[in-house]
Design a protein around this motif. Structure first.
Motif, PDB file in Angstrom:
ATOM      1  N   ILE A  72       0.834  -1.203   0.000  1.00 29.50           N
ATOM      2  CA  ILE A  72       0.000   0.000   0.000  1.00 29.50           C
ATOM      3  C   ILE A  72       0.868   1.252   0.000  1.00 29.50           C
ATOM      4  O   ILE A  72       0.601   2.211  -0.738  1.00 29.50           O
ATOM      5  CB  ILE A  72      -0.985  -0.016   1.184  1.00 29.50           C
ATOM      6  N   LEU A  73       1.926   1.258   0.812  1.00 26.65           N
ATOM      7  CA  LEU A  73       2.814   2.419   0.852  1.00 26.65           C
ATOM      8  C   LEU A  73       3.498   2.638  -0.496  1.00 26.65           C
ATOM      9  O   LEU A  73       3.630   3.787  -0.948  1.00 26.65           O
ATOM     10  CB  LEU A  73       3.851   2.269   1.967  1.00 26.65           C
ATOM     11  N   LYS A  74       3.909   1.554  -1.144  1.00 24.09           N
ATOM     12  CA  LYS A  74       4.524   1.676  -2.483  1.00 24.09           C
ATOM     13  C   LYS A  74       3.507   2.230  -3.485  1.00 24.09           C
ATOM     14  O   LYS A  74       3.838   3.090  -4.300  1.00 24.09           O
ATOM     15  CB  LYS A  74       5.054   0.320  -2.956  1.00 24.09           C
ATOM     16  N   ALA A  75       2.274   1.737  -3.432  1.00 24.18           N
ATOM     17  CA  ALA A  75       1.232   2.226  -4.345  1.00 24.18           C
ATOM     18  C   ALA A  75       0.946   3.704  -4.092  1.00 24.18           C
ATOM     19  O   ALA A  75       0.844   4.499  -5.036  1.00 24.18           O
ATOM     20  CB  ALA A  75      -0.044   1.393  -4.188  1.00 24.18           C
ATOM     21  N   LEU A  76       0.837   4.076  -2.827  1.00 32.78           N
ATOM     22  CA  LEU A  76       0.611   5.486  -2.495  1.00 32.78           C
ATOM     23  C   LEU A  76       1.787   6.349  -2.955  1.00 32.78           C
ATOM     24  O   LEU A  76       1.590   7.452  -3.470  1.00 32.78           O
ATOM     25  CB  LEU A  76       0.382   5.664  -0.990  1.00 32.78           C
ATOM     26  N   LEU A 109      -2.900  12.329  -0.504  1.00 32.93           N
ATOM     27  CA  LEU A 109      -2.180  11.057  -0.634  1.00 32.93           C
ATOM     28  C   LEU A 109      -1.001  10.992   0.332  1.00 32.93           C
ATOM     29  O   LEU A 109      -0.739   9.945   0.934  1.00 32.93           O
ATOM     30  CB  LEU A 109      -1.706  10.870  -2.078  1.00 32.93           C
ATOM     31  N   GLN A 110      -0.302  12.101   0.485  1.00 30.55           N
ATOM     32  CA  GLN A 110       0.812  12.145   1.443  1.00 30.55           C
ATOM     33  C   GLN A 110       0.301  11.923   2.863  1.00 30.55           C
ATOM     34  O   GLN A 110       0.952  11.247   3.667  1.00 30.55           O
ATOM     35  CB  GLN A 110       1.557  13.479   1.350  1.00 30.55           C
ATOM     36  N   SER A 111      -0.866  12.473   3.175  1.00 28.82           N
ATOM     37  CA  SER A 111      -1.459  12.255   4.498  1.00 28.82           C
ATOM     38  C   SER A 111      -1.792  10.787   4.715  1.00 28.82           C
ATOM     39  O   SER A 111      -1.518  10.228   5.783  1.00 28.82           O
ATOM     40  CB  SER A 111      -2.731  13.098   4.665  1.00 28.82           C
ATOM     41  N   ALA A 112      -2.380  10.154   3.699  1.00 23.97           N
ATOM     42  CA  ALA A 112      -2.711   8.731   3.796  1.00 23.97           C
ATOM     43  C   ALA A 112      -1.436   7.909   3.989  1.00 23.97           C
ATOM     44  O   ALA A 112      -1.392   6.986   4.808  1.00 23.97           O
ATOM     45  CB  ALA A 112      -3.456   8.269   2.542  1.00 23.97           C
ATOM     46  N   VAL A 119       0.723   3.373  11.561  1.00 20.55           N
ATOM     47  CA  VAL A 119      -0.093   2.260  12.060  1.00 20.55           C
ATOM     48  C   VAL A 119       0.875   1.153  12.472  1.00 20.55           C
ATOM     49  O   VAL A 119       1.615   0.616  11.645  1.00 20.55           O
ATOM     50  CB  VAL A 119      -1.077   1.749  10.981  1.00 20.55           C
ATOM     51  N   TYR A 120       0.866   0.828  13.749  1.00 14.88           N
ATOM     52  CA  TYR A 120       1.805  -0.145  14.310  1.00 14.88           C
ATOM     53  C   TYR A 120       1.296  -1.560  14.096  1.00 14.88           C
ATOM     54  O   TYR A 120       0.163  -1.881  14.430  1.00 14.88           O
ATOM     55  CB  TYR A 120       1.995   0.134  15.807  1.00 14.88           C
ATOM     56  N   LEU A 121       2.147  -2.413  13.532  1.00 17.74           N
ATOM     57  CA  LEU A 121       1.765  -3.794  13.254  1.00 17.74           C
ATOM     58  C   LEU A 121       2.547  -4.804  14.088  1.00 17.74           C
ATOM     59  O   LEU A 121       2.643  -5.970  13.717  1.00 17.74           O
ATOM     60  CB  LEU A 121       1.950  -4.092  11.766  1.00 17.74           C
ATOM     61  N   ILE A 127       8.687  -0.128   9.732  1.00 17.17           N
ATOM     62  CA  ILE A 127       8.330   1.146   9.101  1.00 17.17           C
ATOM     63  C   ILE A 127       7.812   2.156  10.131  1.00 17.17           C
ATOM     64  O   ILE A 127       8.143   3.332  10.063  1.00 17.17           O
ATOM     65  CB  ILE A 127       7.265   0.933   8.002  1.00 17.17           C
ATOM     66  N   CYS A 128       7.004   1.704  11.056  1.00 15.99           N
ATOM     67  CA  CYS A 128       6.369   2.596  12.031  1.00 15.99           C
ATOM     68  C   CYS A 128       7.427   3.259  12.911  1.00 15.99           C
ATOM     69  O   CYS A 128       8.235   2.563  13.524  1.00 15.99           O
ATOM     70  CB  CYS A 128       5.384   1.814  12.900  1.00 15.99           C
ATOM     71  N   PRO A 129       7.418   4.604  12.956  1.00 14.68           N
ATOM     72  CA  PRO A 129       8.379   5.288  13.836  1.00 14.68           C
ATOM     73  C   PRO A 129       8.065   4.957  15.297  1.00 14.68           C
ATOM     74  O   PRO A 129       6.924   4.752  15.660  1.00 14.68           O
ATOM     75  CB  PRO A 129       8.153   6.769  13.569  1.00 14.68           C
ATOM     76  N   GLU A 130       9.104   4.921  16.079  1.00 14.56           N
ATOM     77  CA  GLU A 130       8.899   4.582  17.504  1.00 14.56           C
ATOM     78  C   GLU A 130       8.408   5.760  18.294  1.00 14.56           C
ATOM     79  O   GLU A 130       8.545   6.852  18.043  1.00 14.56           O
ATOM     80  CB  GLU A 130      10.194   4.052  18.073  1.00 14.56           C
TER      81      GLU A 130
END
Length: 130
Positions: A72-76, A109-112, A119-121, A127-130
């Motif tokens: 999703i991040l690559k598509a965005l 799109l940048q906001s999304a 979003v922490y997984l 990817i998620c910043p700490e």
């Protein structure tokens, strides 16, 4: 109150409405045109099927939720680049309003993209910043 609300006319004359109706595209014709629109040689239905099958096939190879996040991040990211290039071209062509509209959508799109990054997984989320 926004200008859009305060600048709404009190009414429209029947003659003006008739004139607008002359140029209106019948809804059925509009929907038919949307359905047969070509997306890089594919109809809407074919393109949606390709997207669905591509996702299904890729998840057969890696079903981890992080893979979905990366996809999703690559598509965005691709959509952000596309909108930026169109906004720049519109500005270059002297189409300021269109350029601002494309740049505004790029901001959405940048906001999304930023929201999804945060979003922490779980502990394996690199990817998620700490």
């Amino acid at each position: 109150m926004s200008d859009e609300i305060t600048n709404v006319p009190d009414g429209i004359s029947p003659d003006a409405l008739k004139d607008m109706m002359k140029d209106a595209v019948p809804e059925a014709k509009y929907e038919e045109a949307k359905e047969s629109a070509v997306y890089d040689g594919l109809t809407k239905k074919q393109m949606l099927k390709l997207a669905t099958n591509t996702l299904k096939d890729s998840h057969k190879e890696c079903s981890d939720i992080m893979f979905t996040k990366v996809l999703i991040l690559k598509a965005l990211g691709g959509m952000i680049e596309y909108h930026e290039s169109i906004a720049r071209q519109m500005a270059k062509d002297g189409k300021a309003k269109q350029s601002v509209a494309w740049a505004g959508d790029m901001g959405f799109l940048q906001s999304a993209h930023n929201l999804l990054r945060h979003v922490y997984l779980g502990d394996e989320d690199f990817i998620c910043p700490e």
